[in-house]
Structure formats: structure tokens, C-alpha cells
Design an enzyme around this catalytic site. Structure first.
Site, mmCIF file in Angstrom:
data_model
loop_
_atom_site.group_PDB
_atom_site.id
_atom_site.type_symbol
_atom_site.label_atom_id
_atom_site.label_comp_id
_atom_site.label_asym_id
_atom_site.label_seq_id
_atom_site.Cartn_x
_atom_site.Cartn_y
_atom_site.Cartn_z
ATOM 1 N N CYS A 1 0.866 -1.179 0.000
ATOM 2 C CA CYS A 1 0.000 0.000 0.000
ATOM 3 C C CYS A 1 0.901 1.226 0.000
ATOM 4 O O CYS A 1 2.102 1.138 0.244
ATOM 5 C CB CYS A 1 -0.895 0.042 1.241
ATOM 6 S SG CYS A 1 -2.043 -1.343 1.377
ATOM 7 N N GLY B 1 -0.122 0.359 -4.910
ATOM 8 C CA GLY B 1 -1.475 -0.138 -4.713
ATOM 9 C C GLY B 1 -2.380 0.351 -5.816
ATOM 10 O O GLY B 1 -2.600 1.548 -5.937
ATOM 11 N N ASN C 1 0.195 1.200 5.976
ATOM 12 C CA ASN C 1 0.934 0.367 5.040
ATOM 13 C C ASN C 1 1.640 -0.713 5.846
ATOM 14 O O ASN C 1 2.412 -0.416 6.744
ATOM 15 C CB ASN C 1 1.951 1.210 4.266
ATOM 16 C CG ASN C 1 2.916 0.397 3.415
ATOM 17 O OD1 ASN C 1 4.031 0.817 3.163
ATOM 18 N ND2 ASN C 1 2.493 -0.765 2.955
ATOM 19 N N GLY C 2 1.368 -1.969 5.521
ATOM 20 C CA GLY C 2 1.975 -3.068 6.241
ATOM 21 C C GLY C 2 0.958 -4.151 6.494
ATOM 22 O O GLY C 2 -0.051 -4.258 5.795
ATOM 23 N N TYR D 1 12.216 -4.404 -5.933
ATOM 24 C CA TYR D 1 11.042 -4.311 -6.795
ATOM 25 C C TYR D 1 10.015 -3.259 -6.381
ATOM 26 O O TYR D 1 9.529 -2.505 -7.213
ATOM 27 C CB TYR D 1 10.357 -5.684 -6.849
ATOM 28 C CG TYR D 1 9.094 -5.724 -7.681
ATOM 29 C CD1 TYR D 1 9.130 -5.527 -9.056
ATOM 30 C CD2 TYR D 1 7.863 -5.965 -7.096
ATOM 31 C CE1 TYR D 1 7.975 -5.555 -9.828
ATOM 32 C CE2 TYR D 1 6.699 -6.007 -7.853
ATOM 33 C CZ TYR D 1 6.756 -5.807 -9.211
ATOM 34 O OH TYR D 1 5.616 -5.835 -9.965
#
Length: 495
Positions: free
Chosen positions: A28, A54, A132-133, A272
């Protein structure tokens, strides 16, 4: 509750990209800004720059003293939703946060209630939170909270934080957030807001990124530095692992409310997830990926005529491989830049075309050549096989794969949508078995030590105390994924 505008697209959304289902899905992205006019417009731009993190859905919350909290949540790309003036006018104020999502926990169904930021109304005022996570003990927390009377509105693990804050006895929202996050296990980089404050916090291991920027007299929090660039903000620093910053007006207060631990930043962010034009830990992501290619060429040389990236994520590593090996770099595969998620509702015959709708081989360049294909990872191996077939169909004499990460043999539980372990090619096959499965002339992955050298650790990986989270490669999880273990997931046996 804030005034809210939520919408389901008239087209049926499909979130597993039918032509790109063999990549680890981004987690995210979070973004927040305070101290600027029409803050939500800046947030929309920031989310656009974070779209790679995201692509399923996005949301924005803003606050204005005359209009209270307002929120908009939508499925699809930021550019398709948050560029409409009429919609952005419903998000007034100088304080705003936003979130772009690819689901990693909870339901995969198209549920607008799972789209962040989440909002809670407390006795001292409202607060919105974007996460985020992934919370690895979310199931246990949810059961406990429901037994105590909490009513959940979503299937997201992130909602646990709001309910824990509601049950805290602390006197203000930042303190309630600290209290709540002490109960949470796993990975979290959070951007939150109250009526007067912008808040940023990272978990003690610092698994996911979060940076601080400045724009004029205002402040910005973002998952990556590339989103600062798009709004003309100046990078100030990273939020440190275990740090909480509370921004009120022009004042930034920093604290470390959690027990200090040795950081374990996600090494796959370098490989990435992060955009190549971002800066992580003071290092250019592009330069790190180029150096991965250099290390790969040293570890796994092969005689060939061309080095070709699998676009776009393999490009920097292919450049580094070419520079180190002396083998010419060439764009042997061309990406169709207009292949979007809403292109068509794919029929079975269209699905069978696979990657050909997204990638095309430069036949005049490939024919008769010994080709090295450089890609960032191999997950299930389905896309790699199709690309190999395209290269051979174009007349290549040989196909050699070089992979810019070690074999992905373990799932991630810290904010990445990873297949079950048995569906990961490297979990069930040796490197030689994978080569035979892909039917290529050679297949080599960068070693874990080589990857560490590429990110700046000259001595490689410290086996007794790894410098990064590399669980997807090593199976060594810095935080035990309690929920998954309770469901039967078997951790790697101690060596």
C-alpha cells in the site's frame, strides 16, 4: 463520521491483473500533508506518484474547520477518480491524508468498506488513519475486540488499530495511538490525522518505508521520496524505525514510544516495490538495482549476444549486468504502455494470449541471438515460461534467465500479497529443477550475500543478525506471524 462519498465502478472490477498475475503484489502507499491550501489536491498528486504500491483502490480524508472531516473512497486508479474538480471540491482544508491499496489481509472481494483511510470518532474528536503493512496478530486482536463489544465495519486488519484506540484510556489521540500500537505485531508505517495534527509512525523494525518532507511552511509524510518530488516538496529525512512524529502547525515533535530493536527494513523494497527514482536509506533505488545486475554478472556469467530486461522492473539490473559483462544491452522486449487493468473484461481466449497483450518481442533484434533475460523475481514461473516461449518463437538461439533476487521460497506476512508457500516455485523445486521446468538454457539467481552487497553491505548478510527483513528468501521471520501459525503455517526449522 465524516461526510463520505464512496462509489463502486459501473464496470466490474477485477483486481488480480489477468495478464500480470505472476508478480508479488505491491503493499500500500500512504501520503499526508498539512499547512497548504487545498491539501487534498496535493494528496491526490502524491497518491498518483505512489500508484505502483497499490492499484486496487484509493481514498482521501480532509479536514476543514467549517466543513468538519470529509472523505472520498474509490476503486481504480487515482487518475481516474481524484482528478475531477467537482469531487476534489468536496475535500476542503489544509490538512489531508490518503491511501492507495492492494489488499493483503481481509477479503479479496470488492468491498468499499475495506478502502482506507479509516475514520474514528473519539471523545476528544475525530481521527483518520492510513496503514501500510500487515498486522500479524490481527485475528487474535479482532476476536478479543469483538468479544468486548467492538463492531467491525471492514475485513481489514488495519481497523483493529481504530478499535484499540477507542478502548484506550489515554488522554489524547497521539497517546491513544501509541497505546494501541503497543498491542500490534507485524509491520506498520502509518499516516494519521486529527483536526489539528498530522501524525506519522513506523514499527520498531521499520519494515515499511516512511519519509518526512517540507513544502513551504507545510509538512508532508509519504511512503516514498518520489511522491515528494511530484508536489515540489523537499525531502527532510526518513521517519526512523519505532519513531512517532506529531506535526502541529509548523512544529514537528518526535518520540520513540516503542522498545528499541535492530531495524529490519524489507530488502525487497530495493529489488522491486519502490520506484527506481526514490531514495531509500540515502541510496538511489535505481543505483541499487543497477548494482544488483553488476553482482549478478559477477556471480553468474554466461556467453551470450544480448542482455535484455523483462520490462520494466528488470531494466536497471539488466543495465548493470550489461555494463559488468560487456555484453550489449538491448530492448528485446517492448512493453505496451497502454495495457491497463480496465482494458477489457477478459474472456478465456483473451486470457490465453497471456503476456502477449502486454509484452511484444523485437523480432529483428532477437532472431539468431543468444539472449540473457533479466527479471526481478520468479514467483509461480508462469509468466517466465510464456516470455521464454515468445523469445524462442522470435528465433532466439538460446535463452538464459538471470534473476535480480534470490529464489522466493517463503510467503511474506508483512504487507505483501504472496501466494501460499506451495505455489511458490522455489519452495518445491531446486534451481536446476526450476530451469528444467522453465525449459531455458540456464537459470541463475543472485545469492542472498550478493543482494546484500548490492544494497551496500560490503560483507554480505550477517547470518546471526540479518540487517534486513529477507524472510521471503530465507524463511527467517523477524516477527512470528502468530495468526498464520495458529492456522497451521509451519515456520522454518532452526538450523
Amino acid at each position: 463520521m465524516p461526510n463520505s462519498s464512496s462509489s463502486l465502478s459501473s464496470a466490474k472490477p477485477f483486481f488480480a491483473h489477468p495478464f500480470d498475475d505472476d508478480k508479488l503484489k505491491e503493499e500500500c502507499g500512504v501520503f499526508g500533508v498539512t499547512g497548504v491550501t487545498d491539501a487534498a489536491n496535493f494528496v491526490a498528486l502524491g497518491l498518483h506518484a505512489l500508484q505502483h504500491r497499490g492499484q486496487e483502490a484509493g481514498g482521501i480524508v480532509s479536514y476543514h474547520p467549517d466543513h468538519d472531516f470529509n472523505s472520498v473512497r474509490r476503486f481504480g486508479y487515482v487518475r481516474d477518480n481524484f482528478t475531477k474538480q467537482s469531487l476534489m471540491e468536496t475535500l476542503p482544508g489544509s490538512l489531508s491524508i490518503g491511501h492507495v491499496r492492494y489488499s493483503t489481509a481481509g477479503s479479496k472481494a470488492a468491498a468499499i468498506r475495506d478502502v482506507q483511510p479509516f475514520f474514528g470518532e473519539f471523545s476528544m474528536g475525530g481521527a483518520a488513519i492510513a496503514h501500510n503493512g500487515n498486522i500479524t496478530n490481527a485475528d487474535a486482536l479482532r476476536r478479543e475486540l469483538i468479544e468486548r463489544g467492538s463492531i467491525f465495519q471492514s475485513s481489514s486488519d488495519s481497523e483493529c488499530i481504530i478499535h484499540l484506540m477507542a478502548r484506550s484510556l489515554q488522554r489524547n489521540i497521539p497517546e491513544r495511538m501509541e497505546d494501541a500500537l503497543r498491542r500490534v505485531e507485524g509491520a506498520f508505517s502509518i499516516v494519521a490525522m486529527t483536526r489539528t495534527k498530522l501524525i506519522g509512525v513506523r514499527d520498531p523494525l521499520g519494515v515499511r518505508p516512511l519519509v518526512l518532507g517540507q513544502i513551504g511552511e507545510g509538512w508532508v509524510l509519504s511512503s516514498e521520496t518520489c511522491a515528494l518530488d511530484i508536489i515540489g516538496a523537499t525531502y527532510v529525512r526518513e521517519i526512523e524505525p519505532g519513531e512517532m512524529v506529531v506535526i502541529t502547525g509548523e512544529k514537528v515533535e518526535s518520540s520513540f514510544p516503542f522498545r528499541r530493536q535492530k531495524p529490519r527494513f524489507c530488502i525487497f523494497e530495493h529489488v522491486y516495490f519502490s520506484r527506481p527514482d526514490s531514495i531509500i536509506g540515502g541510496r538511489s533505488v535505481y543505483e541499487t538495482r543497477r548494482q544488483i545486475g553488476v553482482e549478478l554478472a559477477r556471480e553468474a556469467p554466461v556467453e551470450a549476444d544480448l542482455v535484455c530486461p523483462v520490462p520494466d522492473s528488470g531494466t536497471p539490473a539488466a543495465i548493470g549486468f550489461s555494463q559488468e559483462s560487456g555484453i550489449p544491452y538491448a530492448m528485446g522486449i517492448i512493453r505496451n504502455q497502454y495495457m491497463g487493468r480496465t482494458f477489457i473484461e477478459p474472456t478465456e481466449s483473451i486470457r490465453n494470449m497471456g503476456v502477449r497483450l502486454k509484452l511484444n518481442v523485437n523480432r529483428a533484434l532477437i532472431q539468431g541471438k543468444r539472449v540473457i533475460l533479466v527479471d526481478d523475481s520468479v514467483v509461480r514461473g508462469t509468466t517466465s515460461r510464456k516470455i521464454k516461449e515468445m523469445i524462442l518463437d522470435a528465433g532466439a538461439a538460446e535463452v538464459h534467465f538471470r534473476i535480480a533476487s534470490p529464489p522466493t521460497a517463503w510467503p511474506c506476512f508483512y504487507g505483501v500479497d504472496t501466494p501460499q508457500r506451495e505455489k511458490l516455485l522455489a519452495a518445491t523445486m531446486s534451481e536446476e529443477e526450476m530451469r528444467e521446468h522453465l525449459a531455458v538454457d540456464s537459470l541463475k539467481f543472485i545469492s542472498l550475500d550478493g543482494l546484500y552487497r548490492a544494497v551496500g553491505e560490503a560483507e554480505g548478510r550477517n547470518k546471526s543478525c540479518p540487517q534486513y527483513c529477507d524472510a521471503c528468501f530465507s524463511g527467517e521471520y523477524p516477527v512470528v506471524p502468530a495468526d498464520m501459525v495458529s492456522k497451521g503455517f509451519e515456520m522454518k526449522a532452526a538450523e
